[in-house]
Design a protein around this motif. Structure first.
Motif, PDB file in Angstrom:
ATOM      1  N   GLY A  24       0.455  -1.534  -0.244  1.00 42.32           N
ATOM      2  CA  GLY A  24      -0.716  -0.106   0.240  1.00 42.32           C
ATOM      3  C   GLY A  24       0.646   1.421   0.133  1.00 42.32           C
ATOM      4  N   ALA A  25       2.122   1.397  -0.455  1.00 44.90           N
ATOM      5  CA  ALA A  25       2.809   2.661  -0.042  1.00 44.90           C
ATOM      6  C   ALA A  25       4.086   2.345  -1.039  1.00 44.90           C
ATOM      7  N   THR A  35       6.141   8.898   1.963  1.00 44.38           N
ATOM      8  CA  THR A  35       5.555   7.817   1.020  1.00 44.38           C
ATOM      9  C   THR A  35       4.606   8.101   0.588  1.00 44.38           C
ATOM     10  N   THR A  37       1.293   6.949  -0.532  1.00 42.32           N
ATOM     11  CA  THR A  37       0.186   5.812  -0.452  1.00 42.32           C
ATOM     12  C   THR A  37      -1.083   5.579  -1.816  1.00 42.32           C
TER      13      THR A  37
END
Length: 52
Positions: A24-25, A35, A37
């Protein structure tokens, strides 16, 4: 809190221009603070469809 496991791109060349992904990142290995997402499978599909 569990620690995030990051995986570096197999296209990485000696630490230059590296992208790391986790569930998810996405992040830049040279600047690991911020980061992005994302839905990783959808992002990969979009990149594969991209034609300059």
């Amino acid at each position: 809190m569990p620690q995030t496991r990051w995986r570096r791109s197999s296209r990485s060349q000696n630490g230059a221009n590296c992208v790391e992904v986790s569930p998810g990142a996405i992040r830049d290995s040279k600047n690991p603070g911020p980061t992005l997402t994302a839905d990783i499978p959808a992002l990969i599909a979009a990149v594969k469809r991209f034609q300059p």
